[in-house]
Design a protein around this motif. Structure first.
Motif, mmCIF file in Angstrom:
data_model
loop_
_atom_site.group_PDB
_atom_site.id
_atom_site.type_symbol
_atom_site.label_atom_id
_atom_site.label_comp_id
_atom_site.label_asym_id
_atom_site.label_seq_id
_atom_site.Cartn_x
_atom_site.Cartn_y
_atom_site.Cartn_z
ATOM 1 N N ILE A 435 0.620 -1.218 0.087
ATOM 2 C CA ILE A 435 0.057 0.028 0.037
ATOM 3 C C ILE A 435 0.848 1.293 0.075
ATOM 4 O O ILE A 435 0.504 2.276 -0.685
ATOM 5 N N VAL A 436 1.856 1.535 0.894
ATOM 6 C CA VAL A 436 2.685 2.409 1.067
ATOM 7 C C VAL A 436 3.373 2.693 -0.462
ATOM 8 O O VAL A 436 3.560 3.689 -0.891
ATOM 9 N N SER A 437 3.946 1.453 -1.136
ATOM 10 C CA SER A 437 4.660 1.691 -2.417
ATOM 11 C C SER A 437 3.538 2.290 -3.337
ATOM 12 O O SER A 437 4.010 3.023 -4.327
ATOM 13 N N ARG A 438 2.391 1.907 -3.377
ATOM 14 C CA ARG A 438 1.517 2.610 -4.149
ATOM 15 C C ARG A 438 1.265 4.059 -4.121
ATOM 16 O O ARG A 438 1.205 4.803 -4.996
ATOM 17 N N GLY A 439 1.274 4.417 -2.909
ATOM 18 C CA GLY A 439 1.034 5.815 -2.580
ATOM 19 C C GLY A 439 2.421 6.468 -3.044
ATOM 20 O O GLY A 439 2.007 7.768 -3.339
ATOM 21 N N ALA A 440 3.778 6.075 -3.040
ATOM 22 C CA ALA A 440 4.689 6.785 -3.640
ATOM 23 C C ALA A 440 4.475 7.312 -4.918
ATOM 24 O O ALA A 440 5.024 8.453 -5.318
ATOM 25 N N GLU A 489 -8.153 0.638 -3.435
ATOM 26 C CA GLU A 489 -7.418 1.912 -4.003
ATOM 27 C C GLU A 489 -6.792 2.981 -3.332
ATOM 28 O O GLU A 489 -6.556 4.090 -3.848
ATOM 29 N N VAL A 490 -6.705 2.735 -2.113
ATOM 30 C CA VAL A 490 -6.459 3.647 -1.177
ATOM 31 C C VAL A 490 -4.939 4.049 -1.337
ATOM 32 O O VAL A 490 -4.183 3.135 -1.648
ATOM 33 N N ARG A 491 -4.433 5.298 -1.126
ATOM 34 C CA ARG A 491 -3.141 5.751 -1.260
ATOM 35 C C ARG A 491 -2.623 6.374 -0.241
ATOM 36 O O ARG A 491 -3.597 7.016 0.655
ATOM 37 N N VAL A 492 -1.422 6.379 0.278
ATOM 38 C CA VAL A 492 -0.844 6.932 1.623
ATOM 39 C C VAL A 492 0.207 7.798 1.155
ATOM 40 O O VAL A 492 1.029 7.322 0.419
ATOM 41 N N SER A 493 0.122 9.073 1.627
ATOM 42 C CA SER A 493 1.322 9.932 1.378
ATOM 43 C C SER A 493 2.056 10.271 2.671
ATOM 44 O O SER A 493 1.625 9.954 3.845
ATOM 45 N N GLY A 494 3.127 10.976 2.374
ATOM 46 C CA GLY A 494 3.693 11.430 3.628
ATOM 47 C C GLY A 494 4.788 10.345 4.261
ATOM 48 O O GLY A 494 5.467 10.685 5.215
ATOM 49 N N PHE A 503 -0.402 7.469 7.351
ATOM 50 C CA PHE A 503 -0.125 6.008 7.601
ATOM 51 C C PHE A 503 -1.096 5.714 8.893
ATOM 52 O O PHE A 503 -1.690 4.579 8.823
ATOM 53 N N LEU A 504 -0.877 6.319 9.622
ATOM 54 C CA LEU A 504 -1.921 5.894 11.008
ATOM 55 C C LEU A 504 -3.121 6.143 10.763
ATOM 56 O O LEU A 504 -3.842 5.169 11.117
ATOM 57 N N GLU A 505 -3.456 7.132 9.733
ATOM 58 C CA GLU A 505 -4.958 7.293 9.400
ATOM 59 C C GLU A 505 -5.514 6.044 8.492
ATOM 60 O O GLU A 505 -6.592 5.482 8.850
#
Length: 570
Positions: A435-440, A489-494, A503-505
């Motif tokens: 998930i984190v890598s998708r966000g990048a 489809e969720v994306r994580v920024s920061g 990420f916490l959210e």
């Protein structure tokens, strides 16, 4: 290292006899009692230890034994609890709670808690709706939760075997062969996963208030413990029983959700200047348990007899001195907002307040998973269909103490840690890494966790609030299922910045989504009105007492309705 499979060497591991997740009154009570019994204890919290959760805002606590009035008795207290629970309170938990409360209060006083006293030095005891006697006590002039936390933290700091790990979120409970073996956690300060192995784990993560637009709960109340328990296969009961606080501020907007505890000696009017309780309960009027007055206010609002801000008016002008004496914290706060109770009514409405359902536990506060405990708001069964006023803090203290002591006894006899399921552990780590890598690489317009949070709050507020019906609950279940399917489809920024909010959210919203689905499913399964659960299409209570149980099995939520005799079936 006892990981059965997987790359254990790449994951930092911490060992503790007992891992406590959450550091409100329940978590700290468990941790202190376990460490005093000789166990090595580690407390983790996704925020600041002792300041994250609802405890800090609690105004009063109920008392028993010598801390209550001379006319009171343990039997009377049990009767009040069972009557308020409307058949869903577990009698064994009720008696355990009442029997242990005096002892736990004794300990807090010995550790330095000072109760509020009057001019003659007597402990101030006040009445609360639903209690037969004036058994509500307070500390620090109505900042009781804050005073309790200070006392517990002071005691915790005296115990060398009690460690603390703030800004650490629990990601997954690790269970092997129906026994707890540890938890996968995420260190938000250093941005890394950790494995914590333990012999016992105590869940004390608080409530679900953030599932709704307006709540009395803090931002951290994101249903974490309920979702963690569901994923571990724990059985949850009474999840449809969400308590709404009847008299919470509507305006000003920045204070929305603030509880006003003095409604039992005030008067509630609708927009037509009608005192509404003369219609709903002409004998007791406003001095009724929360479920009754909450229903009345919600019905007035639904039928349009409300202010433009969808509130009613609470008038306490005849008893302002009682508010100043018994609820000085609330009086002072209202004055700071520019509200003068002597001259004007306050605009109020129900707000999401307390989850009465939760993990099914026995008298030792243990779930059916060996050595996995649940305490405080994360546990179900004590309050049944309606929590009496001021019973939240003592529940945390009593069952926290019982769980801590029980877990410490086990730690003394257990010679080794249960093996960790490495396959499960690494599958979880890899899923979040993906998930984190998708966000990048995500575009700016990609969907962030906050998008899901808004959708969940909108759905729960519209369909799974005070007043419910079949069509609304079906719509809620469908929408929540759709949101679950869209989660891919969720994306994580920061990420991986320190304390990355997204990420916490993401962890929190995932927990909110699963718990919301459990609540909606349980609410549809209970085809009757009972306590806080009001079905407009089933307005009466069923003569058959049913317990609704939700469990996640192989990734699916299973809902079971269990007939039981009056008085419970544990």
């Amino acid at each position: 290292m006892a990981i059965c499979n997987g790359r254990s060497g790449q994951l930092e591991t911490v060992d503790a006899d007992i891992l406590v997740v959450g550091s409100g009154a329940a978590g700290l009570s468990a941790a202190v009692h376990a460490a005093m019994a000789g166990a090595n204890v580690l407390v983790i919290d996704k925020g600041i230890i002792g300041k994250s959760g609802s405890t800090v805002s609690a105004v009063q606590s109920a008392a028993a034994g010598k801390w209550s009035t001379a006319q009171d008795s343990l039997e009377a207290y049990c009767r009040d609890l069972l009557a308020s629970g409307k058949g869903l309170s577990d009698p064994q938990l009720v008696h355990t709670f009442v029997d242990h409360l005096e002892r736990v209060l004794d300990q807090l006083i010995a550790w330095g808690l000072q109760l509020d006293r009057d001019a003659s030095g007597e402990i101030v005891r006040t009445e609360a709706a639903g209690h037969a006697f004036a058994r509500s006590i307070s500390a620090a002039g109505g900042n009781t939760g804050r005073a309790l936390l200070k006392t517990l933290i002071r005691q915790a700091n005296r115990l060398p075997k009690l460690g603390k790990m703030p800004f650490t979120a629990c990601v997954q409970l690790l269970v092997r062969q129906q026994q707890i073996s540890g938890a996968l956690v995420y260190d938000l300060l250093h941005n890394r996963f950790r494995l914590i192995r333990c012999k016992s784990l105590i869940l004390a993560t608080g409530g679900i208030g953030q599932l709704y637009h307006v709540t009395t709960n803090p931002q951290q109340a994101t249903a974490d413990g309920f979702a963690l328990a569901l994923r571990a296969g724990v059985r949850l009961i009474d999840m449809e029983q969400v308590q709404f606080y009847p008299t919470s501020l509507v305006v000003p907007h920045h204070a929305k959700g603030f509880c006003l505890s003095f409604y039992h000696f005030a008067k509630v009017y609708n927009a037509r200047a009608e005192r509404i309780m003369q219609r709903y309960d002409p004998v007791r009027l406003e001095n009724v348990p929360r479920d009754a007055i909450c229903y009345a206010i919600a019905k007035e609002i639904r039928e349009g007899r409300c202010t433009p801000q969808r509130g009613l008016l609470l008038d306490v002008s005849e008893h302002v001195q009682r508010v100043r004496t018994w609820f000085p914290h609330e009086y002072k706060f209202l004055r700071q907002l520019g509200i003068r109770l002597e001259a004007e009514p306050v605009e109020i409405a129900p707000a999401a307040h307390f989850m009465m359902g939760g993990a099914r536990i026995n008298r030792a506060a243990m779930t059916h998973i060996e050595q996995l405990y649940a305490v405080g708001e994360t546990a179900g069964g004590l309050h049944g269909a309606n929590r009496l006023a001021n019973n939240a803090l003592p529940e945390c203290l009593v069952f926290g103490a019982i769980a801590g002591e029980s877990a410490a006894r086990y730690a003394r006899t257990a010679s080794h840690f249960n093996d960790v399921d490495g396959e499960m552990l690494w599958a979880t780590v890899h899923r979040y890494e993906a998930i984190v890598s998708r966000g990048a690489a995500a575009p700016e317009q990609a969907l962030r966790p906050f998008h899901w949070k808004q959708q969940i709050q909108r759905t729960m507020t519209e369909h799974v609030s005070v007043l419910r019906d079949e069509s609304g609950l079906r719509a809620a279940e469908q929408h929540l299922r759709d949101l679950s399917e869209q989660w891919a489809e969720v994306r994580v920024s920061g990420f991986p910045h320190r304390l990355a909010k997204d990420f916490l959210e993401m962890l929190e919203v995932e927990n909110m989504l699963l718990t919301a689905r459990a609540i909606a499913a349980a609410a549809r399964a209970r085809e009757e009105t009972r306590g806080a659960h009001v079905r407009l299409d089933h307005p009466d209570s069923s003569p058959q007492l049913v317990r609704v149980e939700v469990q996640q099995v192989e990734g699916r939520l299973e809902v079971r309705r269990q007939l039981q005799a009056e008085g419970g079936n544990r």
